[in-house]
Design a protein around this motif. Sequence first.
Motif, mmCIF file in Angstrom:
data_model
loop_
_atom_site.group_PDB
_atom_site.id
_atom_site.type_symbol
_atom_site.label_atom_id
_atom_site.label_comp_id
_atom_site.label_asym_id
_atom_site.label_seq_id
_atom_site.Cartn_x
_atom_site.Cartn_y
_atom_site.Cartn_z
ATOM 1 N N LEU A 275 1.022 -0.751 -0.471
ATOM 2 C CA LEU A 275 -0.328 0.159 0.158
ATOM 3 C C LEU A 275 0.817 1.298 -0.182
ATOM 4 C CD1 LEU A 275 -3.230 -0.815 2.587
ATOM 5 C CD2 LEU A 275 -2.957 -0.086 0.259
ATOM 6 N N THR A 276 0.806 2.426 -0.865
ATOM 7 C CA THR A 276 1.834 3.348 -1.256
ATOM 8 C C THR A 276 0.533 4.393 -1.954
ATOM 9 O OG1 THR A 276 1.935 2.726 -3.537
ATOM 10 C CG2 THR A 276 3.658 1.864 -1.918
ATOM 11 N N VAL A 277 1.240 5.571 -0.889
ATOM 12 C CA VAL A 277 -0.381 6.922 -1.861
ATOM 13 C C VAL A 277 1.671 7.744 -2.479
ATOM 14 C CG1 VAL A 277 0.277 8.096 0.555
ATOM 15 C CG2 VAL A 277 -1.643 8.591 -0.737
ATOM 16 N N ARG A 278 0.417 8.600 -3.290
ATOM 17 C CA ARG A 278 1.246 9.594 -3.848
ATOM 18 C C ARG A 278 0.536 10.722 -4.425
ATOM 19 N NH1 ARG A 278 1.746 10.241 -9.386
ATOM 20 N NH2 ARG A 278 0.634 9.508 -11.145
ATOM 21 N N SER A 279 0.943 12.233 -4.076
ATOM 22 C CA SER A 279 0.336 13.320 -3.928
ATOM 23 C C SER A 279 0.081 13.335 -5.859
ATOM 24 C CB SER A 279 0.551 14.107 -3.554
ATOM 25 O OG SER A 279 0.597 15.326 -3.821
ATOM 26 N N LEU A 280 -0.812 13.840 -6.016
ATOM 27 C CA LEU A 280 -1.419 14.267 -7.196
ATOM 28 C C LEU A 280 -1.587 15.414 -7.821
ATOM 29 C CD1 LEU A 280 -3.935 11.775 -8.695
ATOM 30 C CD2 LEU A 280 -1.270 11.358 -9.608
ATOM 31 N N VAL A 362 -12.620 21.223 -19.107
ATOM 32 C CA VAL A 362 -12.180 20.301 -18.481
ATOM 33 C C VAL A 362 -11.603 21.426 -17.031
ATOM 34 C CG1 VAL A 362 -9.212 19.781 -18.408
ATOM 35 C CG2 VAL A 362 -10.941 19.800 -20.085
ATOM 36 N N LEU A 363 -11.612 20.713 -15.388
ATOM 37 C CA LEU A 363 -12.090 21.895 -14.573
ATOM 38 C C LEU A 363 -10.361 21.927 -13.770
ATOM 39 C CD1 LEU A 363 -14.712 19.899 -12.603
ATOM 40 C CD2 LEU A 363 -14.844 22.030 -14.232
ATOM 41 N N VAL A 364 -9.365 21.097 -14.029
ATOM 42 C CA VAL A 364 -7.818 20.730 -13.767
ATOM 43 C C VAL A 364 -7.069 20.519 -15.390
ATOM 44 C CG1 VAL A 364 -6.397 19.891 -12.192
ATOM 45 C CG2 VAL A 364 -8.282 21.087 -10.992
ATOM 46 N N GLU A 365 -5.759 20.826 -15.668
ATOM 47 C CA GLU A 365 -5.539 20.104 -17.117
ATOM 48 C C GLU A 365 -4.084 20.725 -16.365
ATOM 49 O OE1 GLU A 365 -6.037 19.929 -21.486
ATOM 50 O OE2 GLU A 365 -6.265 21.108 -20.417
ATOM 51 N N ARG A 366 -3.507 19.687 -15.534
ATOM 52 C CA ARG A 366 -1.900 19.770 -15.712
ATOM 53 C C ARG A 366 -0.576 18.173 -16.395
ATOM 54 N NH1 ARG A 366 -3.040 19.431 -9.892
ATOM 55 N NH2 ARG A 366 -3.460 21.430 -9.945
ATOM 56 N N PRO A 367 -0.162 18.084 -16.741
ATOM 57 C CA PRO A 367 0.652 17.044 -16.687
ATOM 58 C C PRO A 367 0.777 15.832 -16.070
ATOM 59 C CG PRO A 367 2.118 18.914 -17.148
ATOM 60 C CD PRO A 367 1.031 19.742 -16.482
ATOM 61 N N GLY A 368 0.103 15.114 -16.842
ATOM 62 C CA GLY A 368 -0.274 14.037 -15.967
ATOM 63 C C GLY A 368 -1.495 13.506 -15.129
ATOM 64 N N LEU A 369 -2.296 15.171 -15.444
ATOM 65 C CA LEU A 369 -3.647 14.809 -14.399
ATOM 66 C C LEU A 369 -4.926 15.974 -15.447
ATOM 67 C CD1 LEU A 369 -5.592 14.630 -11.651
ATOM 68 C CD2 LEU A 369 -4.550 16.839 -11.006
ATOM 69 N N ALA A 370 -5.798 15.249 -15.669
ATOM 70 C CA ALA A 370 -6.972 16.347 -16.155
ATOM 71 C C ALA A 370 -8.724 15.770 -14.654
ATOM 72 C CB ALA A 370 -6.766 15.598 -17.053
ATOM 73 N N VAL A 371 -8.653 16.843 -14.526
ATOM 74 C CA VAL A 371 -10.189 16.530 -14.032
ATOM 75 C C VAL A 371 -11.498 16.945 -14.729
ATOM 76 C CG1 VAL A 371 -11.198 16.670 -11.182
ATOM 77 C CG2 VAL A 371 -9.147 16.295 -11.820
ATOM 78 N N ILE A 372 -12.515 15.960 -14.625
ATOM 79 C CA ILE A 372 -14.118 16.767 -15.182
ATOM 80 C C ILE A 372 -14.853 16.252 -14.869
ATOM 81 C CG2 ILE A 372 -12.398 16.529 -18.021
ATOM 82 C CD1 ILE A 372 -13.732 14.448 -18.621
#
Length: 396
Positions: A275-280, A362-372
Amino acid sequence: MTPGRRYGRALPVLLSALLAGTACGPVAERKPQDLRVGYDSLDGTLAVWPPRGDLAGDATATAAVTAAVRGWRSPADDRAHLPSSGILFSGRVDGAPVALVAADVPGESASWLLQLTREGDRYAVTRATEYTDPGYLVYSDVLPVQTAGGRRYLVSARVQRLLGPQDRTLTIADGLSAPVDVPSCTAVGVTATLRTTESLPRGRAADRLLDLGTGTVDPRYPLVRDESGTGRRALTGLDTCVLAGDRGPFGSIPRRIGDRDAPRSVPTSWPMAKLTVRSLGEVALGGGEPAELQQLSWDTDAGAMTAVIYRPADGSAPVVSPADRATPLQAYQLPVPGQPLVVLSWRPTRDGSLSVPPGTPVLVERPGLAVIPTPSRSQTYSLANTDKTHYRSISP
């Protein structure tokens, strides 16, 4: 035992040696059709699971436990193979007879921990959990036991010391720990110190596990390996009963047996280890305070799984997505109250390009991440790399 599914940290040479039939009195005296008492495994000259409990030498108790295990069936209607199963503990706990059996179920290549209690003159299986860590059940050194007085742990002969929640030393008698106050829906750490043996020439100072809480329901096994200690941090502040729900990361992908879902079996997404976690990064929605978005990863017997966690800035309860199998383009449905979202995540590269349907906000868009926002109808998203394009579809 199917090698591809279950052999991970097994000690195949050292632990497969059989004890002689005269090594333990209860084993030697049992009837041929009865379960062995203890388990015939060695680590060098050490019997890893010797007979434990004040009823281990009681032939009547052994016969009654055997009869109950012979009549037990797994959720897939498979039975235990008695010659390769064994009674790890048979004795009185809090004044009541209890037996713990390591049951080998060849039909589904599984190991089960069966907990039995006596009802009148007979024993009955009252708890049955499938061992989800790699390898046979008896290759583990700490096994969970649930009693009226609280959680206990049965330990192998390799264990010198056992630490429970808050790193408190637990008293152990005849292989069984004193009761431990484990919360229902909160993960707590359990750490064993293992003695020097042939397989562990330097011993092991910290064999770490996470107990997912007493709210974990059968047949889900509550102990998860946490060798590096990252799991304890990953689950901080999370409700493990929510994680285990049908829409939570650990319970959302049902196991399939043949061509059908098997809802009574352990979910395919149930965690085993790592089990691991990383911040997006942080995301701010609708002008509100930024919330932290994290990606949770873990290993299952079907491969790596991931999910996302939305931790509101105001400290309110985190929101978690269902599990997603690890793929180059991850797609998560995140049920944020009042604003359900789709989170797309990938490892950014110079040639990678994400495409979403025209008109998609697209509410958030950055390298490696998109939130819609969650779409009102099925939509397909794609990640184009130089050599391949990956597609993911989301339905409302």
